[in-house]
Every structure is written in C-alpha cells, then in structure tokens.
Scaffold this motif. Structure first.
Motif, PDB file in Angstrom:
ATOM      1  N   PHE A  34      -2.283   6.168   8.095  1.00  0.00           N
ATOM      2  CA  PHE A  34      -2.442   6.287   6.606  1.00  0.00           C
ATOM      3  C   PHE A  34      -4.137   6.143   5.536  1.00  0.00           C
ATOM      4  CE2 PHE A  34       2.078   4.839   5.727  1.00  0.00           C
ATOM      5  CZ  PHE A  34       1.704   3.769   7.260  1.00  0.00           C
ATOM      6  N   TYR A  36      -7.124   5.647   2.694  1.00  0.00           N
ATOM      7  CA  TYR A  36      -7.145   4.375   1.905  1.00  0.00           C
ATOM      8  C   TYR A  36      -8.849   4.996   1.044  1.00  0.00           C
ATOM      9  CZ  TYR A  36      -2.901   2.530   2.207  1.00  0.00           C
ATOM     10  OH  TYR A  36      -1.555   1.674   2.328  1.00  0.00           O
ATOM     11  N   GLN A  38     -11.491   3.227  -1.068  1.00  0.00           N
ATOM     12  CA  GLN A  38     -11.561   2.462  -1.623  1.00  0.00           C
ATOM     13  C   GLN A  38     -13.003   2.115  -2.114  1.00  0.00           C
ATOM     14  OE1 GLN A  38     -12.123  -1.517   0.791  1.00  0.00           O
ATOM     15  NE2 GLN A  38     -11.665  -2.898  -0.344  1.00  0.00           N
ATOM     16  N   LYS A  42     -12.275  -3.656  -5.447  1.00  0.00           N
ATOM     17  CA  LYS A  42     -11.181  -3.443  -5.767  1.00  0.00           C
ATOM     18  C   LYS A  42     -10.626  -3.589  -4.440  1.00  0.00           C
ATOM     19  CE  LYS A  42     -12.233  -0.657 -10.454  1.00  0.00           C
ATOM     20  NZ  LYS A  42     -11.822   0.729 -10.785  1.00  0.00           N
ATOM     21  N   GLY A  43      -9.486  -2.780  -5.025  1.00  0.00           N
ATOM     22  CA  GLY A  43      -8.597  -3.013  -3.875  1.00  0.00           C
ATOM     23  C   GLY A  43      -8.004  -1.918  -3.083  1.00  0.00           C
ATOM     24  N   PRO A  44      -8.206  -1.483  -1.956  1.00  0.00           N
ATOM     25  CA  PRO A  44      -7.889  -0.109  -1.646  1.00  0.00           C
ATOM     26  C   PRO A  44      -6.510   0.945  -2.023  1.00  0.00           C
ATOM     27  CG  PRO A  44      -7.788  -0.902   0.480  1.00  0.00           C
ATOM     28  CD  PRO A  44      -7.390  -2.504  -0.607  1.00  0.00           C
ATOM     29  N   PHE A  46      -3.937   3.956  -2.348  1.00  0.00           N
ATOM     30  CA  PHE A  46      -3.422   5.077  -1.662  1.00  0.00           C
ATOM     31  C   PHE A  46      -3.940   6.442  -1.660  1.00  0.00           C
ATOM     32  CE2 PHE A  46       0.204   6.010   1.499  1.00  0.00           C
ATOM     33  CZ  PHE A  46       0.719   7.132   0.840  1.00  0.00           C
ATOM     34  N   THR A  49       0.137   9.494   3.781  1.00  0.00           N
ATOM     35  CA  THR A  49       1.110   8.857   5.025  1.00  0.00           C
ATOM     36  C   THR A  49       0.496  10.408   6.346  1.00  0.00           C
ATOM     37  OG1 THR A  49       1.624   7.666   3.690  1.00  0.00           O
ATOM     38  CG2 THR A  49       2.670   7.784   6.038  1.00  0.00           C
ATOM     39  N   LEU A  87     -10.504   4.677   4.325  1.00  0.00           N
ATOM     40  CA  LEU A  87     -10.482   2.933   5.063  1.00  0.00           C
ATOM     41  C   LEU A  87      -9.330   4.502   6.084  1.00  0.00           C
ATOM     42  CD1 LEU A  87     -10.065   0.240   3.256  1.00  0.00           C
ATOM     43  CD2 LEU A  87     -11.536   0.720   4.792  1.00  0.00           C
ATOM     44  N   GLN A  91       0.299   2.252  11.899  1.00  0.00           N
ATOM     45  CA  GLN A  91       1.357   0.841  11.622  1.00  0.00           C
ATOM     46  C   GLN A  91       2.342   1.223  12.824  1.00  0.00           C
ATOM     47  OE1 GLN A  91       4.839   0.803  11.086  1.00  0.00           O
ATOM     48  NE2 GLN A  91       4.134  -1.460  11.928  1.00  0.00           N
ATOM     49  N   LYS A  98       2.735  -4.997  11.764  1.00  0.00           N
ATOM     50  CA  LYS A  98       1.417  -4.933  10.960  1.00  0.00           C
ATOM     51  C   LYS A  98       0.635  -3.491  11.170  1.00  0.00           C
ATOM     52  CE  LYS A  98      -0.772  -7.890  13.931  1.00  0.00           C
ATOM     53  NZ  LYS A  98      -1.864  -8.470  14.903  1.00  0.00           N
ATOM     54  N   TYR A  99      -0.381  -3.350   9.878  1.00  0.00           N
ATOM     55  CA  TYR A  99      -1.045  -2.090   9.715  1.00  0.00           C
ATOM     56  C   TYR A  99      -2.603  -2.914  10.748  1.00  0.00           C
ATOM     57  CZ  TYR A  99       2.339  -0.992   6.347  1.00  0.00           C
ATOM     58  OH  TYR A  99       3.627   0.232   6.281  1.00  0.00           O
ATOM     59  N   PHE A 101      -6.194  -1.811  10.437  1.00  0.00           N
ATOM     60  CA  PHE A 101      -6.827  -1.443   9.766  1.00  0.00           C
ATOM     61  C   PHE A 101      -8.270  -0.759  10.415  1.00  0.00           C
ATOM     62  CE2 PHE A 101      -5.955   0.111   5.196  1.00  0.00           C
ATOM     63  CZ  PHE A 101      -4.696  -0.590   4.981  1.00  0.00           C
ATOM     64  N   GLY A 102      -9.274   0.355  10.202  1.00  0.00           N
ATOM     65  CA  GLY A 102     -10.592   0.659  10.645  1.00  0.00           C
ATOM     66  C   GLY A 102     -10.903  -0.058   9.789  1.00  0.00           C
ATOM     67  N   THR A 103     -13.215  -0.042  10.205  1.00  0.00           N
ATOM     68  CA  THR A 103     -13.698  -0.486   9.276  1.00  0.00           C
ATOM     69  C   THR A 103     -14.511   0.298   7.738  1.00  0.00           C
ATOM     70  OG1 THR A 103     -15.822   0.269  10.824  1.00  0.00           O
ATOM     71  CG2 THR A 103     -14.668  -2.312  11.008  1.00  0.00           C
TER      72      THR A 103
ATOM     73  N   TYR B  35      -4.010  -9.635   2.854  1.00  0.00           N
ATOM     74  CA  TYR B  35      -4.907  -9.349   4.179  1.00  0.00           C
ATOM     75  C   TYR B  35      -5.501  -9.979   3.745  1.00  0.00           C
ATOM     76  CZ  TYR B  35      -2.207  -4.900   5.219  1.00  0.00           C
ATOM     77  OH  TYR B  35      -1.288  -4.385   5.808  1.00  0.00           O
ATOM     78  N   GLY B  42     -12.712  -4.779   8.722  1.00  0.00           N
ATOM     79  CA  GLY B  42     -12.022  -4.011   7.855  1.00  0.00           C
ATOM     80  C   GLY B  42     -10.871  -5.172   7.428  1.00  0.00           C
ATOM     81  N   LEU B  43      -9.495  -4.793   6.606  1.00  0.00           N
ATOM     82  CA  LEU B  43      -8.974  -5.358   6.808  1.00  0.00           C
ATOM     83  C   LEU B  43      -8.527  -6.243   7.617  1.00  0.00           C
ATOM     84  CD1 LEU B  43      -9.182  -3.432   3.901  1.00  0.00           C
ATOM     85  CD2 LEU B  43      -6.925  -4.085   3.798  1.00  0.00           C
ATOM     86  N   PHE B  45      -4.886  -7.698   9.091  1.00  0.00           N
ATOM     87  CA  PHE B  45      -3.429  -8.414   8.393  1.00  0.00           C
ATOM     88  C   PHE B  45      -3.115  -9.974   8.599  1.00  0.00           C
ATOM     89  CE2 PHE B  45       0.780  -7.807   8.244  1.00  0.00           C
ATOM     90  CZ  PHE B  45       1.007  -8.506   8.927  1.00  0.00           C
ATOM     91  N   ASP B  56       7.171 -10.924  10.026  1.00  0.00           N
ATOM     92  CA  ASP B  56       5.893 -10.970  10.527  1.00  0.00           C
ATOM     93  C   ASP B  56       4.726 -11.511  10.118  1.00  0.00           C
ATOM     94  OD1 ASP B  56       4.191  -8.443  12.534  1.00  0.00           O
ATOM     95  OD2 ASP B  56       3.047 -10.255  12.010  1.00  0.00           O
ATOM     96  N   LEU B  91      -6.563 -10.254  -0.094  1.00  0.00           N
ATOM     97  CA  LEU B  91      -6.076  -8.875  -0.640  1.00  0.00           C
ATOM     98  C   LEU B  91      -4.071  -8.514  -0.757  1.00  0.00           C
ATOM     99  CD1 LEU B  91      -7.899  -5.870   0.140  1.00  0.00           C
ATOM    100  CD2 LEU B  91      -7.607  -6.517  -2.299  1.00  0.00           C
ATOM    101  N   GLN B 103       1.326   1.762   0.823  1.00  0.00           N
ATOM    102  CA  GLN B 103       0.724   0.216   0.863  1.00  0.00           C
ATOM    103  C   GLN B 103       0.084   0.462  -1.073  1.00  0.00           C
ATOM    104  OE1 GLN B 103      -1.170  -1.848   3.973  1.00  0.00           O
ATOM    105  NE2 GLN B 103       0.845  -2.607   4.940  1.00  0.00           N
ATOM    106  N   PHE B 105      -2.730  -2.073  -3.310  1.00  0.00           N
ATOM    107  CA  PHE B 105      -3.305  -2.798  -3.415  1.00  0.00           C
ATOM    108  C   PHE B 105      -3.560  -3.606  -4.754  1.00  0.00           C
ATOM    109  CE2 PHE B 105      -3.928  -3.851   1.099  1.00  0.00           C
ATOM    110  CZ  PHE B 105      -4.040  -2.321   1.785  1.00  0.00           C
ATOM    111  N   GLY B 106      -3.388  -5.402  -4.963  1.00  0.00           N
ATOM    112  CA  GLY B 106      -4.066  -5.455  -5.614  1.00  0.00           C
ATOM    113  C   GLY B 106      -5.054  -5.151  -5.895  1.00  0.00           C
ATOM    114  N   PRO B 107      -6.156  -5.820  -6.666  1.00  0.00           N
ATOM    115  CA  PRO B 107      -7.893  -6.108  -6.888  1.00  0.00           C
ATOM    116  C   PRO B 107      -8.627  -7.413  -5.974  1.00  0.00           C
ATOM    117  CG  PRO B 107      -6.866  -6.891  -8.460  1.00  0.00           C
ATOM    118  CD  PRO B 107      -5.724  -6.196  -7.946  1.00  0.00           C
TER     119      PRO B 107
END
Lengths: 111, 114
Positions: A34, A36, A38, A42-44, A46, A49, A87, A91, A98-99, A101-103, B35, B42-43, B45, B56, B91, B103, B105-107
């Motif tokens: 995925f 994203y 950001q 704010k949140g990421p 999408f 995919t 980002l 998965q 779990k997913y 994520f990279g930094t 998250y 990074g995020l 989980f 999970d 998040l 997914q 995401f919210g703020p």
C-alpha cells in the motif's frame, strides 16, 4: 522478521522534476502493498494497493509499481501541492493481520 | 460521505492517569485498526477489529492498553496508568473489508503525558 524500508528519507525536487521513491520489503507471503500520502497533522490518505509483482497503478502524476522485493512510487512533473510524506505499508505473513509501515519519504516540491 | 473521526484531537494528561480515545469509523466498514505514531517513526500496529471481535491484538505494547468496539461502530482505546513513553499520535483506520483491504485513516489523537 517482516520489514519495510523506504528511501530516500527526504527528497527536494524542483517543480516539474520527475523522480521515484523506493520501498523495499521483506515479508513472507505478501498479500498487499500500500502507498499512502500523509500531510502534516493529518492521518494518512490512501493512494494505491498492489497485490502481485508486475502490477502497476496510476493516479494523476503518481504511478506505483511492484516487484518481488520492492515498490516504486514514480512522480511525474510534480507540483508544490505534491509535497507530503509518502508512506509504504505491507500486509502479509502467516497468522497475522497486521500492516507494517515504513518510516516514509518526506517530499518537498519547490515552485 | 463522512470520513473516520477521532476524539479528542488533543489530550494532555498527567503521568499515572487513565485516558480514553474514541474512533468513529466510516459507516459500513467492518474492519477497524488502531495505530501509534511516535515522532519520526513509522506507524505501529496496535490492534485489529473485525466487527466487534479482535482477531489480532499482538501490537498492544502492555496490559495497560486495551480496546473495545461496539458492533461495527465506535471503538475506544484505553490506556491505564499513562507513562511519558505513551506520548504519541494515536491513529484509527477503518476498511470495508479485512486484510489486505485498503485503510482509511482518521486525523488522529495527539496524546501528551506530562
């Protein structure tokens, strides 16, 4: 161990200067990769995919590609509004939902 | 339509206090995720819900962290006896399907433990 590494950490481009962001991953049994975007505070959001090697997706100035070891996010003729952190996440694996994520890559496009 | 909403947007609490963070997913989304995002990292989980069950929970860092979800609706993440290392942005994301669905995401909730 499942892992996602993004490079470069930060990238500055002039408006119109095309480039690529890299996402290298190790995961047993990739089920999805995925991308994203950001923005600060704010949140990421999408973007794409990708499910299997050789797959490509496009949206406006962005194009994502996938191989068995890495993904690229190509940005063609970027504009200042493309400035954000991008980002990558994967998965996969057995027995986990779990997913990972990279930094991220912080992209700054200068006018 | 309405996106994922989270409340509060900011929370400052004293070390040792309990906090509750709320997430309202997109209507009809069966999957919900929490998250943690620390500055420059990074995020991370924490937990995944499918409906109101959590297949999970492997990302919850300690037994001070817990989460619940009411049906396919609101979720609450609770942190008991907060520590300074809990300071982060939390998040929430929802998805119309389970993994490997995309997914939304919210703020986020920015938690600061003093």
């Amino acid at each position: 161990e499942d892992q996602v590494t993004q490079s470069p950490e930060a990238l500055r481009l002039q408006e119109g200067e095309s480039s690529s962001l890299n996402c290298s991953y190790t995961v047993s049994g990739l089920r999805g990769l995925f991308w994203y975007r950001q923005d600060p505070g704010k949140g990421p959001e999408f973007l794409f995919t990708l499910y299997s090697a050789g797959e490509e997706k496009e949206k406006e100035r962005l194009k994502a590609t996938l191989t068995k070891k890495e993904s690229f996010l190509h940005i063609t003729a970027p504009k200042p509004e493309d400035s954000a952190t991008y980002l990558c996440a994967v998965q996969g694996g057995s027995g986990t939902y779990k997913y990972i994520f990279g930094t991220g890559t912080r992209l700054k496009v200068l006018a | 339509g309405a996106g994922v909403s989270q409340s509060p947007s900011n929370k400052v609490t004293e070390k040792g206090k309990d906090v509750e963070l709320r997430c309202d997913p997109i209507s009809g989304h069966t999957a919900l995720y929490w998250y943690r995002q620390r500055l420059g990292q990074g995020l991370e989980f924490l937990i995944y819900f499918q409906g109101n069950s959590a297949p999970d929970k492997s990302g919850l860092p300690s037994d001070r962290f817990s989460a619940e979800r009411t049906g396919e609706s609101v979720s609450t993440l609770t942190i008991q006896r907060t520590q300074q290392e809990d300071s982060a942005v939390y998040l929430c994301a929802s998805s119309p399907r389970g993994p490997p669905g995309e997914q939304y995401f919210g703020p986020g909730t920015r938690l600061t433990v003093t």
